[in-house]
Design a protein around this motif. Structure first.
Motif, PDB file in Angstrom:
ATOM      1  N   LYS A   1     -43.513  76.760 -16.705  1.00  0.00           N
ATOM      2  CA  LYS A   1     -43.977  77.715 -15.707  1.00  0.00           C
ATOM      3  C   LYS A   1     -43.316  77.390 -14.368  1.00  0.00           C
ATOM      4  N   THR A   2     -42.010  77.206 -14.403  1.00  0.00           N
ATOM      5  CA  THR A   2     -41.303  76.732 -13.209  1.00  0.00           C
ATOM      6  C   THR A   2     -41.299  77.743 -12.081  1.00  0.00           C
ATOM      7  N   SER A   3     -41.569  79.005 -12.362  1.00  0.00           N
ATOM      8  CA  SER A   3     -41.622  80.002 -11.294  1.00  0.00           C
ATOM      9  C   SER A   3     -42.789  79.725 -10.347  1.00  0.00           C
ATOM     10  N   GLN A   4     -43.751  78.944 -10.826  1.00  0.00           N
ATOM     11  CA  GLN A   4     -44.916  78.609 -10.011  1.00  0.00           C
ATOM     12  C   GLN A   4     -44.687  77.352  -9.162  1.00  0.00           C
TER      13      GLN A   4
ATOM     14  N   THR B   1     -43.273  76.441  -6.403  1.00  0.00           N
ATOM     15  CA  THR B   1     -42.682  76.952  -5.178  1.00  0.00           C
ATOM     16  C   THR B   1     -42.545  75.842  -4.141  1.00  0.00           C
TER      17      THR B   1
ATOM     18  N   LYS C   1     -47.517  89.160  -8.666  1.00  0.00           N
ATOM     19  CA  LYS C   1     -47.738  88.683 -10.025  1.00  0.00           C
ATOM     20  C   LYS C   1     -49.193  88.330 -10.288  1.00  0.00           C
TER      21      LYS C   1
END
Length: 361
Positions: free
Chosen positions: A180-183, A185, A345
């Motif tokens: 879940k690397t998009s999280q 930040t 999202k």
């Protein structure tokens, strides 16, 4: 390094004289530079020794009770931990997971989240028993640097809270292992990296007093937040027990209002000889910044309707005469999901702990 030196200067009770000393040193360097390269090099060679002297002078002001506690001898150990954390969650971890399947950490995350809940409840109890329900006035509460059992108990509770910041780094590590690397930040990583540094100074120099109110309050919010995360991790069958999630943003707004008001009263106190007031200003600034961020979130989430349920969004769009309905997508299977600002999202998102984390359903 510059920030650390500046904080060292501000925390020194005679910081005016120290600033004058540093200023005269800088002028000396400029004067030497005009005299030639040789004298400049000689002056620069003496800079490390001057920094060491300043550091030694600064450490003399530290609380001797906490000197031998884990990670408290110097900031070097925690710096290495934070560097390793940043490197793993931003570079090494994503690289290792690039060609791997996401780990199934459902059971692990249930245990982890409920463990944080239990730990937070224990810290709340210790904060109450060592001061906030046992002698503190919620006004000018000074740090007790004595060896009184109650004072030492408060200092140790502060260390436990400091140590919990390292445990919470697992939030990000779970993101990476679950791909879940998009999280992951910048704000999320920055928050988890800066908190140990902030609290190292707190435990080292000011373990107690009015500067700990926000920590106790934050533990209360963590009980609710990590309970939510734990139930979410248990699966869809337990969603019916999360009816209270709509109140979470309000609870956290109240949290930061309370922190800001409590610390803000120090400015108007005529006689409150807090030894290191700069730490109170840091806490106050932190609370104020995240209060503004939360109000901004509230505005975009509810006033403008960007995070209202789909039915409400459609109704709002029709009322505005807009025949096109742009609904926000809801990312699935993202327990402990963390987003920022007004990302599209998240539906019914709320913020976590210190105002950094938004939650996905």
């Amino acid at each position: 390094m510059n920030a650390v030196v500046l904080l060292m200067l501000l925390m020194h009770p005679n910081y005016h004289s120290l600033l004058s000393y540093c200023t005269s040193t800088a002028v000396f360097f400029l004067f030497v530079a005009k005299g030639g390269a040789t004298r400049t090099v000689m002056a620069l060679d003496s800079l490390p020794s001057r920094v060491v002297l300043l550091y030694d002078e600064w450490l003399k002001l530290a609380d001797p009770r906490t000197e031998d506690w884990p990670l408290m001898a110097s900031p070097i150990a925690q710096t290495l931990i934070v560097i390793a954390y940043i490197y793993f969650v931003t570079t090494l971890g994503p690289r290792l997971m690039e060609n791997r399947k996401p780990f199934d950490l459902k059971n692990t995350m249930v245990v982890y989240n409920f463990s944080i809940v239990g730990f937070s409840i224990y810290m709340i109890y210790e904060y109450l028993m060592s001061g906030w329900a046992n002698g503190y006035s919620y006004g000018c509460d000074l740090v007790d640097y004595s060896s009184n059992p109650l004072a030492v108990r408060m200092a140790w509770t502060c260390w436990l809270y400091y140590f919990s910041k390292f445990i919470e780094m697992l939030d990000t590590i779970f993101f990476v292992l679950r791909k879940k690397t998009s999280q992951v930040t910048f704000l999320h990583v920055f928050h988890h990296s800066i908190m140990p540094f902030t609290w190292w100074f707190g435990v080292k120099f000011s373990a107690g007093g009015m500067g700990t109110f926000h920590a106790m309050l934050n533990c209360c919010v963590h009980v609710l937040m990590y309970s939510y995360y734990a139930v979410c991790a248990m699966g869809p069958a337990y969603q019916k027990y999360l009816w209270w999630k709509k109140y979470m943003t309000t609870i956290q707004l109240v949290q930061f209002v309370m922190v800001t008001v409590h610390i803000g009263q120090f400015i108007f106190m005529k006689d409150c000889p807090y030894k290191f007031p700069v730490l109170l200003y840091i806490v106050g600034l932190y609370g104020l910044i995240f209060l503004v961020l939360f109000l901004n979130f509230w505005y975009h989430a509810y006033t403008k309707g960007k995070r209202l349920p789909k039915v409400a969004q459609k109704s709002k769009a029709l009322q505005n005469g807009n025949g096109v309905h742009h609904s926000n997508g809801v990312a699935k299977e993202a327990t402990n999901g963390i987003f920022y600002g007004t990302t599209n999202k998240v539906a019914n998102g709320f913020h976590h702990g210190n105002g950094i984390h938004n939650k996905e359903k």
